[in-house]
Design an enzyme around this catalytic site. Structure first.
Site, PDB file in Angstrom:
ATOM      1  N   SER A  36      -6.661   8.386   0.324  1.00 48.30           N
ATOM      2  CA  SER A  36      -7.206   8.012   1.631  1.00 48.30           C
ATOM      3  C   SER A  36      -7.353   9.234   2.517  1.00 48.30           C
ATOM      4  CB  SER A  36      -6.269   7.000   2.311  1.00 48.30           C
ATOM      5  OG  SER A  36      -6.676   6.745   3.638  1.00 48.30           O
ATOM      6  N   LYS A  56      -8.750  -9.341  11.867  1.00 53.73           N
ATOM      7  CA  LYS A  56      -8.232  -7.976  11.783  1.00 53.73           C
ATOM      8  C   LYS A  56      -9.232  -6.974  12.331  1.00 53.73           C
ATOM      9  CE  LYS A  56      -5.873  -4.843   8.625  1.00 53.73           C
ATOM     10  NZ  LYS A  56      -6.538  -3.589   8.983  1.00 53.73           N
ATOM     11  N   LYS A  95      -6.694  -0.642  -0.315  1.00 48.06           N
ATOM     12  CA  LYS A  95      -6.885  -1.209   1.020  1.00 48.06           C
ATOM     13  C   LYS A  95      -5.961  -2.415   1.201  1.00 48.06           C
ATOM     14  CE  LYS A  95     -10.200   1.687   2.157  1.00 48.06           C
ATOM     15  NZ  LYS A  95     -10.090   2.611   3.304  1.00 48.06           N
ATOM     16  N   ARG A 152       0.825  -1.207   0.000  1.00 50.76           N
ATOM     17  CA  ARG A 152       0.000   0.000   0.000  1.00 50.76           C
ATOM     18  C   ARG A 152       0.866   1.267   0.000  1.00 50.76           C
ATOM     19  NH1 ARG A 152      -4.500  -1.053   4.572  1.00 50.76           N
ATOM     20  NH2 ARG A 152      -5.316   0.922   3.783  1.00 50.76           N
ATOM     21  N   ASN A 163     -11.167   4.343  -3.922  1.00 47.65           N
ATOM     22  CA  ASN A 163     -10.283   4.155  -2.756  1.00 47.65           C
ATOM     23  C   ASN A 163     -10.280   2.712  -2.259  1.00 47.65           C
ATOM     24  OD1 ASN A 163     -12.958   4.570  -1.932  1.00 47.65           O
ATOM     25  ND2 ASN A 163     -12.367   5.386   0.049  1.00 47.65           N
ATOM     26  N   ARG A 201     -12.435  -7.726   5.125  1.00 51.23           N
ATOM     27  CA  ARG A 201     -13.709  -7.331   4.505  1.00 51.23           C
ATOM     28  C   ARG A 201     -14.084  -8.295   3.372  1.00 51.23           C
ATOM     29  NH1 ARG A 201     -15.288  -4.364   8.600  1.00 51.23           N
ATOM     30  NH2 ARG A 201     -13.942  -2.575   8.997  1.00 51.23           N
ATOM     31  N   ASP A 254     -16.282   1.072   4.170  1.00 52.22           N
ATOM     32  CA  ASP A 254     -15.946  -0.230   4.751  1.00 52.22           C
ATOM     33  C   ASP A 254     -17.109  -1.217   4.738  1.00 52.22           C
ATOM     34  OD1 ASP A 254     -13.280   0.223   5.214  1.00 52.22           O
ATOM     35  OD2 ASP A 254     -13.570   1.004   7.232  1.00 52.22           O
ATOM     36  N   ARG A 289      -9.680  -4.054  -3.479  1.00 55.61           N
ATOM     37  CA  ARG A 289     -11.005  -4.577  -3.135  1.00 55.61           C
ATOM     38  C   ARG A 289     -12.002  -4.486  -4.293  1.00 55.61           C
ATOM     39  NH1 ARG A 289     -11.736  -2.331   3.102  1.00 55.61           N
ATOM     40  NH2 ARG A 289     -10.340  -3.883   4.059  1.00 55.61           N
TER      41      ARG A 289
END
Length: 431
Positions: free
Chosen positions: A164, A410, A336, A120, A332, A384, A309, A340
């Site tokens: 972010s 997490k 992550k 990241r 965005n 997620r 999220d 995603r």
């Protein structure tokens, strides 16, 4: 750990929402930045909050805990000089502490998740720290990152909000402690403005004054301020609960989730309205979200930047909706724990979903009859993704096997336990 998710027709029961990860990590940080003892009631226990807890201890905070609360004796603007910090796979913790590390002579954030957090980018915050006179050594914006600070300077600062909002939040936590007053201008766009609102809310609770423009793109921060030790109560977590609510929505269900405040500033509270718009029979009263699912959902179009999220969980529900759904303004998500959009949609296709991606959109052609499943899929080390794919597995014809499912810890260590208590057919296999 593998999660073998089997077709499940019905969920029923009541659970307490877990405590908010986002609020817990922020309260831990402002407790550490206060001079005195703060108390946090009902803190979340997740890998992210544990990472923040561990790191502020390393930096000199004294943290004690019992079943109900945590007390923190903070270090103010004088963290202990340590050589290394390990934030695990917690991106927000890394970014928040990069600014605090500017008070240290030299601190290296190590890279223990090269295939996730290690990929990241953090360039936007690095650029701003350099504006403050801080020397930063990095690998094209990625971990490991060494910060050589000691005396960061305030003044007029800029930070990009394109990738972010965590970079801005990091600066908002740190700049009130500087000798100089500061002004921060956000360049380009600002992602996840609602989460910046959570940061401002928490900072204000600690007695810090920040003047923010209405559009959250400009800030005036007086220097020489001190965080005041306070008592904080952590509210229930909407992002994690979104997956439980989605699971209830796509099955024949009667599920109640407690501790979800109607007045919460969590952007993911929007999932209540998203699910209503998708035709889910849902009520939200006195902190209780009650879903009576009947497997009949309809498609819709949603601005995902309001509930970042929870987007993946809502996409999982849309997989089974009548019509074509679109979640837009979600670029965005690419930055992550994994990408995603691309990574998640790759796994959804394996399960039998009909999905498309754009740079900042997810498009789902719903299949109300269900998807085939019957495959092993990759969680990409992302909590997620694991939660959302579980929702799809419950409604699939042959179930799904999710690899590396332990990474759900997490943010939501009790996710599978909660689903099992509601009647989900899931087998967990240690590897």
């Amino acid at each position: 750990m593998k999660a073998i998710v089997k077709p499940t027709n019905q969920l029923e029961g009541t659970i307490n929402a877990l405590s908010s990860k986002n609020y817990t990590t922020r309260y831990l940080l402002i407790g550490a930045l206060a001079e005195g003892t703060s108390t946090i009631y009902y803190p979340a226990h997740s890998e992210d909050s544990d990472a923040m807890r561990r790191c502020i201890r390393d930096l000199g905070a004294i943290v004690e805990e019992d079943d109900e609360k945590m007390t923190i004796q903070g270090f103010g603007s004088h963290p202990k000089h340590v050589k290394e910090l390990n934030v695990g796979n917690a991106g927000a913790v890394l970014r928040f502490l990069m600014s605090i590390a500017a008070f240290c002579p030299e601190l290296t954030f190590v890279n223990t998740y090269p295939n996730s957090l290690g990929k990241r980018p953090h360039d936007d915050l690095i650029v701003t720290l350099q504006q403050m006179g801080i020397e930063v050594e990095h690998q094209e914006g990625k971990l490991p990152i060494t910060i050589r600070g000691g005396k960061p300077r305030g003044g007029k600062l800029t930070v990009s909000g394109n990738i972010s909002s965590q970079f801005l939040s990091s600066l908002l936590f740190m700049t009130p402690l500087l000798e100089e007053d500061s002004e921060i201008e956000v360049l380009h766009d600002l992602k996840s403005k609602i989460i910046v609102g959570q940061t401002l809310e928490v900072i204000a609770q600690a007695g810090i004054h920040i003047e923010a423009s209405e559009d959250l793109m400009h800030y005036k921060i007086p220097g020489r301020q001190k965080y005041q030790p306070q008592k904080y109560v952590v509210q229930g977590d909407y992002p994690g609960s979104a997956a439980i609510l989605a699971a209830a929505a796509v099955t024949n269900s009667d599920v109640k989730v407690l501790r979800l405040e109607e007045t919460s500033k969590q952007g993911e509270k929007a999932v209540v309205d998203v699910l209503r718009d998708m035709g889910v029979n849902l009520t939200h009263e006195n902190g209780v979200v009650h879903v009576k699912g009947n497997q009949q959902l309809k498609a819709g179009e949603f601005d995902g930047d309001h509930f970042t999220d929870a987007v993946l969980a809502m996409v999982a529900a849309a997989v089974f909706a009548e019509g074509t759904s679109r979640f837009y303004n979600v670029e965005n998500l690419r930055y992550k724990e994994c990408d995603r959009i691309t990574d998640y949609l790759t796994e959804l296709r394996k399960a039998g979903a009909d999905v498309e991606e754009r740079q900042s959109e997810i498009i789902i052609h719903g299949r109300p009859q269900g998807v085939e499943g019957g495959v092993e899929i990759n969680a990409h080390y992302d909590h997620r993704v694991i939660m959302a794919l579980t929702v799809v597995g419950l409604r699939s014809k042959q179930g799904l096997v999710i690899n590396d499912a332990h990474h759900v810890a997490k943010s939501y260590p009790h996710y599978f336990e909660h689903l099992l208590s509601l009647g989900a057919q899931i087998e967990l296999v240690e590897e």
